[in-house]
Write an enzyme that holds these catalytic residues in place. Structure first.
Site, mmCIF file in Angstrom:
data_model
loop_
_atom_site.group_PDB
_atom_site.id
_atom_site.type_symbol
_atom_site.label_atom_id
_atom_site.label_comp_id
_atom_site.label_asym_id
_atom_site.label_seq_id
_atom_site.Cartn_x
_atom_site.Cartn_y
_atom_site.Cartn_z
ATOM 1 N N SER A 60 35.168 -9.546 -45.240
ATOM 2 C CA SER A 60 36.498 -9.110 -46.039
ATOM 3 C C SER A 60 36.510 -10.161 -47.287
ATOM 4 O O SER A 60 36.630 -11.045 -47.283
ATOM 5 C CB SER A 60 37.886 -9.244 -45.305
ATOM 6 O OG SER A 60 38.602 -9.300 -46.299
ATOM 7 N N HIS A 65 34.176 -5.021 -47.009
ATOM 8 C CA HIS A 65 35.595 -4.504 -46.715
ATOM 9 C C HIS A 65 36.482 -5.102 -47.635
ATOM 10 O O HIS A 65 36.630 -6.235 -48.037
ATOM 11 C CB HIS A 65 36.057 -5.394 -45.314
ATOM 12 C CG HIS A 65 37.132 -4.970 -44.817
ATOM 13 N ND1 HIS A 65 37.485 -3.824 -44.072
ATOM 14 C CD2 HIS A 65 38.550 -5.572 -44.953
ATOM 15 C CE1 HIS A 65 38.684 -3.913 -43.676
ATOM 16 N NE2 HIS A 65 39.586 -4.850 -44.065
ATOM 17 N N ASP A 102 40.524 -5.415 -48.988
ATOM 18 C CA ASP A 102 41.749 -5.529 -48.496
ATOM 19 C C ASP A 102 42.721 -5.185 -49.421
ATOM 20 O O ASP A 102 43.094 -5.965 -50.453
ATOM 21 C CB ASP A 102 42.081 -6.607 -47.614
ATOM 22 C CG ASP A 102 41.456 -6.828 -46.390
ATOM 23 O OD1 ASP A 102 41.622 -5.963 -45.831
ATOM 24 O OD2 ASP A 102 40.840 -7.748 -46.017
ATOM 25 N N MET A 140 46.359 -4.390 -50.678
ATOM 26 C CA MET A 140 47.862 -4.801 -50.487
ATOM 27 C C MET A 140 48.756 -4.663 -51.410
ATOM 28 O O MET A 140 48.221 -5.106 -52.626
ATOM 29 C CB MET A 140 48.006 -6.284 -49.941
ATOM 30 C CG MET A 140 46.824 -6.635 -48.659
ATOM 31 S SD MET A 140 47.048 -7.995 -48.381
ATOM 32 C CE MET A 140 45.844 -8.341 -46.996
ATOM 33 N N HIS A 167 40.470 -0.728 -47.168
ATOM 34 C CA HIS A 167 41.447 -0.707 -46.141
ATOM 35 C C HIS A 167 42.908 -1.017 -46.923
ATOM 36 O O HIS A 167 43.170 -1.836 -47.357
ATOM 37 C CB HIS A 167 41.306 -2.108 -45.180
ATOM 38 C CG HIS A 167 42.263 -2.520 -44.372
ATOM 39 N ND1 HIS A 167 42.655 -3.601 -43.611
ATOM 40 C CD2 HIS A 167 43.525 -1.728 -43.585
ATOM 41 C CE1 HIS A 167 43.540 -3.624 -42.851
ATOM 42 N NE2 HIS A 167 43.980 -2.435 -42.832
ATOM 43 N N MET A 182 46.414 -1.080 -47.067
ATOM 44 C CA MET A 182 47.728 -1.809 -46.605
ATOM 45 C C MET A 182 48.782 -1.698 -47.478
ATOM 46 O O MET A 182 49.199 -2.261 -48.208
ATOM 47 C CB MET A 182 47.684 -3.232 -46.276
ATOM 48 C CG MET A 182 46.764 -3.499 -44.987
ATOM 49 S SD MET A 182 46.074 -5.217 -44.917
ATOM 50 C CE MET A 182 44.901 -4.975 -46.122
ATOM 51 N N MET A 230 43.701 -3.897 -36.066
ATOM 52 C CA MET A 230 44.379 -4.874 -36.556
ATOM 53 C C MET A 230 44.749 -5.914 -35.384
ATOM 54 O O MET A 230 45.462 -5.822 -34.503
ATOM 55 C CB MET A 230 45.860 -5.004 -37.200
ATOM 56 C CG MET A 230 45.481 -4.043 -38.623
ATOM 57 S SD MET A 230 44.476 -4.533 -39.771
ATOM 58 C CE MET A 230 44.807 -6.457 -39.859
ATOM 59 N N ASP A 262 39.886 -6.087 -36.853
ATOM 60 C CA ASP A 262 40.124 -6.832 -38.144
ATOM 61 C C ASP A 262 41.322 -8.008 -38.274
ATOM 62 O O ASP A 262 42.414 -7.593 -37.622
ATOM 63 C CB ASP A 262 40.591 -5.930 -39.290
ATOM 64 C CG ASP A 262 40.631 -6.352 -40.759
ATOM 65 O OD1 ASP A 262 40.441 -7.712 -40.927
ATOM 66 O OD2 ASP A 262 41.201 -5.796 -41.524
HETATM 67 C C1 DX5 Z 1 44.423 -8.960 -43.045
HETATM 68 C C2 DX5 Z 1 43.195 -8.018 -43.616
HETATM 69 C C3 DX5 Z 1 41.887 -8.829 -43.157
HETATM 70 C C4 DX5 Z 1 41.469 -10.243 -43.536
HETATM 71 C C5 DX5 Z 1 41.055 -10.897 -42.563
HETATM 72 O O1 DX5 Z 1 45.447 -8.336 -43.510
HETATM 73 O O2 DX5 Z 1 43.305 -6.965 -43.350
HETATM 74 O O3 DX5 Z 1 40.739 -8.014 -43.445
HETATM 75 O O4 DX5 Z 1 41.018 -10.395 -44.780
HETATM 76 O O5 DX5 Z 1 40.961 -12.306 -42.843
HETATM 77 P P1 DX5 Z 1 40.378 -13.299 -41.333
HETATM 78 O O6 DX5 Z 1 39.187 -12.823 -41.192
HETATM 79 O O7 DX5 Z 1 40.449 -14.511 -42.427
HETATM 80 O O8 DX5 Z 1 41.551 -13.114 -40.545
HETATM 81 ZN ZN ZN Z 2 41.513 -5.406 -43.612
#
Ligand code: DX5
Ligand code: ZN
Length: 219
Positions: free
Chosen positions: A9, A34, A36, A38, A67, A69, A138, A176
């Site tokens: 990620s 990956h 993320d 947000m 992903h 969010m 998650m 994840d």
């Molecule tokens: C959290 C993300 C993850 C995150 C994982 O909201 O969706 O992808 O980056 O990070 P680690 O591996 O540090 O928990």
């Molecule tokens: Zn993620």
């Protein structure tokens, strides 16, 4: 041993030299990248969207695993596809018309995924399995990297594995949040086949990315 894919990620990458970090994890053997996304609304944190994704798209040929969010994923699906992602995963908690959204993602030429928060049940997913290419469990509450893996999610992973195994086509099962060598192994044993990892790829002091990825893969 079954094949396990590692999806670093980039949330934990150095955003000041993101392009270089993407190049490095590509060369280090990442299977997927990956992303993320947000929105500061569905989750308290804010990251990046289509323009940044587009700017790093040509750095790696590996599949881009978005992903989302975000509270309103439907509004920007075309933009993510235009930015070059290969898979789009939306959250069950904020997608009221999941069947429609998954259909649209596929119609746009992407693989379609659904993600489930730690406090969310699998209820209803049994009606969507035919439209899903990926289920993302998650194992932390989404929003931040570096959190502790929630072992309570292992039984959820196992029950999804049972459902997937009854299908006649492959559906990826990824985990994840808080993934390291130990929790990665636990997740694989529970039935996952894709490990998303931020901190344990990008933030291991003195460990090259290639070694970090291999450690996760070989457990
Ligand atoms: C959290 C993300 C993850 C995150 C994982 O909201 O969706 O992808 O980056 O990070 P680690 O591996 O540090 O928990
Ligand atoms: Zn993620």
């Amino acid at each position: 041993m079954k094949e396990v894919l590692i999806a670093p990620s980039i949330l934990s990458a150095n955003f000041g030299s993101l392009a270089n970090d993407v190049k490095l994890i590509d060369e280090a053997g990442a299977d997927w990248i990956h992303l993320d996304v947000m929105d500061g609304h569905f989750v308290p944190n804010l990251t990046f969207g289509p323009p940044i994704i587009k700017s790093i798209r040509n750095i790696s040929k590996k599949p881009f695993d978005a992903h989302l969010m975000v509270t309103n994923p439907d509004d920007l699906l075309e933009e993510y596809v235009a930015a070059g992602v290969d898979m789009i995963t939306v959250h069950k908690e904020v997608t009221p018309h999941l069947d429609r959204t998954l259909t649209r993602i596929r119609d746009l030429g992407c693989k379609a995924g659904v993600s489930i928060n730690p406090g969310t049940s699998l209820s209803g997913l049994e009606f969507l399995l035919e439209k899903l290419d990926l289920i993302l469990v998650m194992s932390v509450n989404p929003g931040f990297g570096g959190q502790r893996f929630l072992e309570s999610q292992l039984s959820k992973i196992s029950s999804i594995r049972d459902k997937i195994d009854q299908l006649e086509r492959p559906v990826g099962l990824s985990v994840d949040g808080g993934i390291n060598e130990k929790t990665g192994k636990m997740s694989i044993e529970a039935g996952a086949d894709i490990l998303v990892a931020g901190s344990s790829v990008f933030r291991l002091e003195g460990v090259p990315y290639s070694k970090a990825i291999e450690q996760l893969r070989n457990r």
